[in-house]
Design a protein around this motif. Structure first.
Motif, PDB file in Angstrom:
ATOM      1  N   TYR A   1       0.851  -1.244   0.061  1.00  0.00           N
ATOM      2  CA  TYR A   1       0.137   0.075  -0.018  1.00  0.00           C
ATOM      3  C   TYR A   1       0.803   1.436   0.140  1.00  0.00           C
ATOM      4  N   THR A   2       0.542   2.365  -0.642  1.00  0.00           N
ATOM      5  CA  THR A   2       1.313   3.592  -0.704  1.00  0.00           C
ATOM      6  C   THR A   2       0.731   4.341   0.520  1.00  0.00           C
ATOM      7  N   TYR A   3       1.545   5.406   0.868  1.00  0.00           N
ATOM      8  CA  TYR A   3       1.265   6.300   1.972  1.00  0.00           C
ATOM      9  C   TYR A   3      -0.401   6.895   1.871  1.00  0.00           C
ATOM     10  N   ARG A   4      -0.493   7.353   0.692  1.00  0.00           N
ATOM     11  CA  ARG A   4      -1.876   7.696   0.270  1.00  0.00           C
ATOM     12  C   ARG A   4      -2.902   6.768   0.571  1.00  0.00           C
ATOM     13  N   GLU A   5      -2.622   5.588   0.069  1.00  0.00           N
ATOM     14  CA  GLU A   5      -3.720   4.465   0.280  1.00  0.00           C
ATOM     15  C   GLU A   5      -3.743   4.008   1.833  1.00  0.00           C
ATOM     16  N   LEU A   6      -2.934   3.776   2.426  1.00  0.00           N
ATOM     17  CA  LEU A   6      -2.834   3.871   3.831  1.00  0.00           C
ATOM     18  C   LEU A   6      -3.750   4.897   4.804  1.00  0.00           C
ATOM     19  N   ALA A   7      -3.573   6.087   4.225  1.00  0.00           N
ATOM     20  CA  ALA A   7      -4.243   7.158   4.803  1.00  0.00           C
ATOM     21  C   ALA A   7      -5.794   7.073   4.609  1.00  0.00           C
ATOM     22  N   ASP A   8      -6.039   6.369   3.422  1.00  0.00           N
ATOM     23  CA  ASP A   8      -7.670   6.129   3.033  1.00  0.00           C
ATOM     24  C   ASP A   8      -8.072   4.800   3.939  1.00  0.00           C
ATOM     25  N   GLU A   9      -7.328   4.001   4.120  1.00  0.00           N
ATOM     26  CA  GLU A   9      -7.947   2.924   4.938  1.00  0.00           C
ATOM     27  C   GLU A   9      -7.500   2.723   6.494  1.00  0.00           C
ATOM     28  N   LEU A  10      -6.387   3.042   6.503  1.00  0.00           N
ATOM     29  CA  LEU A  10      -5.511   2.854   8.035  1.00  0.00           C
ATOM     30  C   LEU A  10      -6.159   3.808   9.049  1.00  0.00           C
ATOM     31  N   ILE A  11      -6.292   5.027   8.673  1.00  0.00           N
ATOM     32  CA  ILE A  11      -6.709   5.855   9.845  1.00  0.00           C
ATOM     33  C   ILE A  11      -8.075   5.806  10.168  1.00  0.00           C
ATOM     34  N   SER A  12      -8.923   5.630   9.411  1.00  0.00           N
ATOM     35  CA  SER A  12     -10.480   5.487   9.870  1.00  0.00           C
ATOM     36  C   SER A  12     -10.493   4.088  10.785  1.00  0.00           C
ATOM     37  N   TYR A  13      -9.779   3.043  10.165  1.00  0.00           N
ATOM     38  CA  TYR A  13      -9.758   1.803  11.131  1.00  0.00           C
ATOM     39  C   TYR A  13      -8.994   2.055  12.382  1.00  0.00           C
ATOM     40  N   VAL A  14      -8.228   2.673  12.548  1.00  0.00           N
ATOM     41  CA  VAL A  14      -7.512   2.673  13.821  1.00  0.00           C
ATOM     42  C   VAL A  14      -8.189   3.657  14.961  1.00  0.00           C
ATOM     43  N   ALA A  15      -8.678   4.728  14.111  1.00  0.00           N
ATOM     44  CA  ALA A  15      -9.494   5.980  14.914  1.00  0.00           C
ATOM     45  C   ALA A  15     -10.777   5.291  15.452  1.00  0.00           C
ATOM     46  N   SER A  16     -11.374   4.305  14.780  1.00  0.00           N
ATOM     47  CA  SER A  16     -12.777   3.817  15.139  1.00  0.00           C
ATOM     48  C   SER A  16     -12.470   2.745  16.117  1.00  0.00           C
ATOM     49  N   ILE A  17     -11.392   2.383  16.539  1.00  0.00           N
ATOM     50  CA  ILE A  17     -11.254   1.265  17.405  1.00  0.00           C
ATOM     51  C   ILE A  17     -10.973   1.997  18.690  1.00  0.00           C
ATOM     52  N   GLY A  18     -10.467   3.234  18.962  1.00  0.00           N
ATOM     53  CA  GLY A  18     -10.247   4.353  19.761  1.00  0.00           C
ATOM     54  C   GLY A  18      -8.695   4.398  20.209  1.00  0.00           C
ATOM     55  N   TYR A  19      -7.842   4.159  19.239  1.00  0.00           N
ATOM     56  CA  TYR A  19      -6.351   4.286  19.477  1.00  0.00           C
ATOM     57  C   TYR A  19      -6.158   5.890  19.338  1.00  0.00           C
ATOM     58  N   THR A  20      -5.184   6.295  20.092  1.00  0.00           N
ATOM     59  CA  THR A  20      -4.874   7.850  20.066  1.00  0.00           C
ATOM     60  C   THR A  20      -3.694   8.040  19.452  1.00  0.00           C
ATOM     61  N   HIS A  21      -2.862   7.073  19.137  1.00  0.00           N
ATOM     62  CA  HIS A  21      -1.538   7.343  18.123  1.00  0.00           C
ATOM     63  C   HIS A  21      -1.156   6.055  17.444  1.00  0.00           C
ATOM     64  N   ILE A  22      -0.722   6.366  16.232  1.00  0.00           N
ATOM     65  CA  ILE A  22       0.013   5.251  15.207  1.00  0.00           C
ATOM     66  C   ILE A  22       1.287   5.622  15.591  1.00  0.00           C
ATOM     67  N   GLN A  23       2.174   4.410  15.653  1.00  0.00           N
ATOM     68  CA  GLN A  23       3.550   4.366  15.860  1.00  0.00           C
ATOM     69  C   GLN A  23       4.105   3.379  14.674  1.00  0.00           C
ATOM     70  N   PHE A  24       4.719   3.977  13.835  1.00  0.00           N
ATOM     71  CA  PHE A  24       5.177   3.408  12.779  1.00  0.00           C
ATOM     72  C   PHE A  24       6.692   3.025  12.914  1.00  0.00           C
ATOM     73  N   MET A  25       7.000   1.508  12.610  1.00  0.00           N
ATOM     74  CA  MET A  25       8.199   1.067  12.667  1.00  0.00           C
ATOM     75  C   MET A  25       8.979   1.738  11.464  1.00  0.00           C
ATOM     76  N   PRO A  26      10.537   2.005  11.624  1.00  0.00           N
ATOM     77  CA  PRO A  26      10.900   3.027  10.678  1.00  0.00           C
ATOM     78  C   PRO A  26      11.001   3.077   9.566  1.00  0.00           C
ATOM     79  N   LEU A  27      10.542   4.399   9.029  1.00  0.00           N
ATOM     80  CA  LEU A  27      10.432   4.683   7.815  1.00  0.00           C
ATOM     81  C   LEU A  27      11.589   5.502   7.195  1.00  0.00           C
ATOM     82  N   MET A  28      12.719   5.526   7.681  1.00  0.00           N
ATOM     83  CA  MET A  28      13.821   5.891   6.988  1.00  0.00           C
ATOM     84  C   MET A  28      14.283   5.058   5.937  1.00  0.00           C
ATOM     85  N   GLU A  29      14.993   5.341   4.784  1.00  0.00           N
ATOM     86  CA  GLU A  29      15.522   4.606   3.830  1.00  0.00           C
ATOM     87  C   GLU A  29      16.434   3.530   4.208  1.00  0.00           C
ATOM     88  N   HIS A  30      15.950   2.223   3.892  1.00  0.00           N
ATOM     89  CA  HIS A  30      16.857   0.979   4.209  1.00  0.00           C
ATOM     90  C   HIS A  30      16.821   0.146   3.201  1.00  0.00           C
TER      91      HIS A  30
END
Length: 636
Positions: free
Chosen positions: A163-192
């Motif tokens: 999934y791209t960042y924008r596709e994650l924005a479309d699906e991930l955010i509403s899902y996480v927010a609906s459950i009640g989480y307050t934060h998303i923590q991404f494992m490292p997103l620096m180039e590797h």
């Protein structure tokens, strides 16, 4: 041209936005558009810029050494955003090597390794309201539930692509927010370069990984998180870097970002190189990197990886001969000084940012201010609690009564630091099994055990973190090359647990007593920590206001306890407010209905007591019913 004062600060270790001086910047020189390059390579004999614009031959695009400081500078006209480049370095030994830009703002998608010219800024942020409100918030006294995730394996497309960042924005955010989480923590997103390092072995500290899209795409994802009320935490790795040729190792042909001493530079367990915290330029590089993500990407905080390995020279570092500091001790004094400086600088400019230490030892004062002798973080993962309680939950019931201390020991130190309670990816990979599959017992008992465990997590003092998939009881451990097993939501047990988990988080967030005094001893009081034979614990969580409290009972046995007496602090009438054993959650339905009357019978060192039903492998919360006062009406 980088100014003399800027260069002085960089070499002093106090240029905290050194990415504005170094790297590739689109600009104009003598009315001609182009790119200004600057790189630190003090031992290089010559540095040239190579790229797709000169057929990767650098003789026509040399940089000029500015002075003895080792900063090389040059301007190349007509270059534009998107052009590829590297530095061609003539080393002291006569070799010719090509290196990616340590300060590159974008990088090619692996397996390619070139840096990409990218203009900072340009994105129109829409999160002014979030940024303004963040400055007013007091996260110590607010609920916090963090969704830790790996962007490459949350979901994948049918063709196996990310999934791209924008596709994650479309699906991930509403899902996480609906459950009640307050934060998303991404494992490292620096180039590797290597997918299976999960981002913990980095080549591009200033480049958001191109696996999932462009820098603007990631900014959009962060922006949308903020619009939905979700904070964004980044996993950050200031301890070490990978040895891949285009990266930082032997950058100018000599140990530059790493120490010169081989035993200090090498980290054999992970096949990486340690940063040299004794070099001021490395300190400028790393603190600037943290500032970069806060300023350019509006990140809300960092989970700082491997702090124990920074503090201690030999932690997770199996050298043939243990390393000691100048005084013969095991601490890395330069790394400790760096950590303190990092936190002082960050909080001086971003006082409401989260700086969370992944620290696994009993090193003191991790979350105390540096002015009080602490490291200056504002949170620390409570890995001891996670290890103890997961060890307990894997035991058969008959064993648990002999290991009751694994449930209760954490309260001996629960308020010594500001803790986050983590059920992280580290606990769910490499044969350690998923949370639900760690639980003992038959199939029903596994889910019941997981419900009571999560209930204990949400009612225990401290902020909370769970790895993705735990919210629907992913049965297999994390498979980093595959997406989560979303098909499990077609099965009743997983759907019911997902329903339970969502209700649990919303209950936690709506009850101030469960988080208002998370880091204060006065926010917690034992009722009974001693019932090891019954495998039951009970305690009180308190808010700041008088009378704002709830009573929590956790039963880690499969026995139903009817007429179970517990002490309570005040007279009145109580009610059951939450029960993990409700049938809608997949439980057996052993609940307390109606009014629970308090008796004037001292018990558990409390002046009053009441009898309740304690469900099997269940967590139940009781709150005092408000007094219904009759309204008085005046005649006429």
């Amino acid at each position: 041209m980088p100014g003399e004062f800027e260069r002085y600060l960089f070499h002093e270790g106090t240029l905290y936005k050194s990415y504005r001086m170094l790297g590739a910047h689109i600009t104009a020189h003598q009315k001609q558009r182009g790119v200004r390059f600057a790189v630190w390579a003090p031992n290089a004999l010559q540095v040239n810029v190579v790229g797709d614009f000169n057929n990767w031959k650098g003789e026509n695009d040399p940089l000029e050494r500015m002075d003895a400081s080792g900063v090389w500078f040059g301007f190349i006209p007509d270059l534009k955003e998107g052009d590829l480049y590297k530095y061609e370095i003539h080393t002291p030994s006569g070799d010719l090597i090509q290196k990616a830009d340590p300060y590159a703002f974008a990088s090619e998608t692996r397996p390619n390794t070139a840096s990409i010219i990218h203009q900072l800024g340009g994105y129109e942020w829409q999160d002014v309201k979030w940024e303004t409100n963040r400055k007013k918030r007091d996260h110590y006294h607010e609920p916090m539930v963090i969704y830790e995730m790996h962007a490459g394996s949350w979901k994948k497309k049918e063709n196996g692509k990310f999934y791209t960042y924008r596709e994650l924005a479309d699906e991930l955010i509403s899902y996480v927010a609906s459950i009640g989480y307050t934060h998303i923590q991404f494992m490292p997103l620096m180039e590797h370069p290597f997918d299976r390092s999960w981002g913990y072995q980095i080549t591009g500290f200033y480049s958001v990984t191109s696996r999932y899209g462009s820098p603007e795409d990631f900014k959009y994802l962060v922006d949308q998180c903020h619009k939905a009320g979700l904070g964004v935490i980044m996993d950050w790795v200031p301890l070490h870097f990978c040895k891949d040729d285009p990266g930082l190792r032997q950058f100018d042909g000599t140990p530059l970002y790493e120490p010169r001493e081989l035993d200090m530079a090498e980290r054999p367990n992970w096949g990486t190189c340690n940063f040299d915290f004794n070099k001021p330029e490395v300190v400028s590089f790393l603190i600037s990197n943290a500032m970069f993500w806060l300023e350019e990407y509006h990140i809300d905080g960092f989970r700082v990886d491997a702090v124990s390995s920074m503090i201690y020279l030999n932690h997770d570092n199996t050298l043939a001969v243990p390393v000691t500091n100048a005084y013969g001790g095991p601490e890395n004094l330069e790394a400790i000084a760096f950590i303190k400086k990092l936190n002082e600088v960050i909080f001086s400019q971003y006082p409401h940012i989260l700086m969370i230490a992944e620290e696994a030892t009993d090193y003191p004062l991790v979350t105390s201010p540096t002015s009080a002798g602490g490291l200056g973080f504002n949170y620390k993962w409570n890995m001891g609690w996670a290890n103890d309680v997961l060890r307990y939950m894997q035991m058969e019931e008959t064993e648990r009564s002999h290991h009751h201390h694994l449930l209760t020991f954490s309260f001996m130190y629960a308020f010594s630091e500001n803790f986050v309670l983590p059920f992280s990816h580290d606990e769910l990979v490499y044969g350690k099994r998923s949370l639900v599959n760690k639980m003992s017992g038959d199939y029903w008992q596994k889910f019941a055990n997981l419900r009571v465990l999560c209930g204990y997590l949400m009612t225990h003092p401290g902020k909370k973190l769970l790895f993705m998939g735990s919210e629907f009881a992913q049965f297999d451990e994390w498979k980093d090359l595959e997406q989560l097993d979303w098909n499990l939501l077609d099965y009743d047990s997983h759907t019911e647990f997902h329903h339970y988990f969502k209700h649990l988080i919303h209950f936690y967030r709506s009850n101030r007593s469960l988080w208002r005094l998370d880091h204060k001893q006065e926010g917690f009081e034992w009722i009974d920590p001693h019932n090891s034979s019954g495998r039951v614990i009970s305690f009180i969580r308190k808010g700041k206001r008088r009378g704002d409290y709830c009573i929590v009972v956790c039963n880690f046995s499969s026995t139903v306890y009817s007429n179970y007496r517990i002490g309570v602090p005040a007279a009145g009438v109580f009610q059951e407010s939450f029960n993990s054993d409700a049938k809608e959650f997949g439980g057996s339905g052993q609940q307390n209905t109606g009014r629970l009357l308090v008796e004037k019978m001292p018990y558990h060192n409390q002046p009053y007591s009441m009898e309740v039903t304690v469900p099997p492998l269940g967590m139940v919360v009781f709150t005092k019913k408000p007094i219904q006062r009759k309204q008085k009406y005046r005649k006429g």
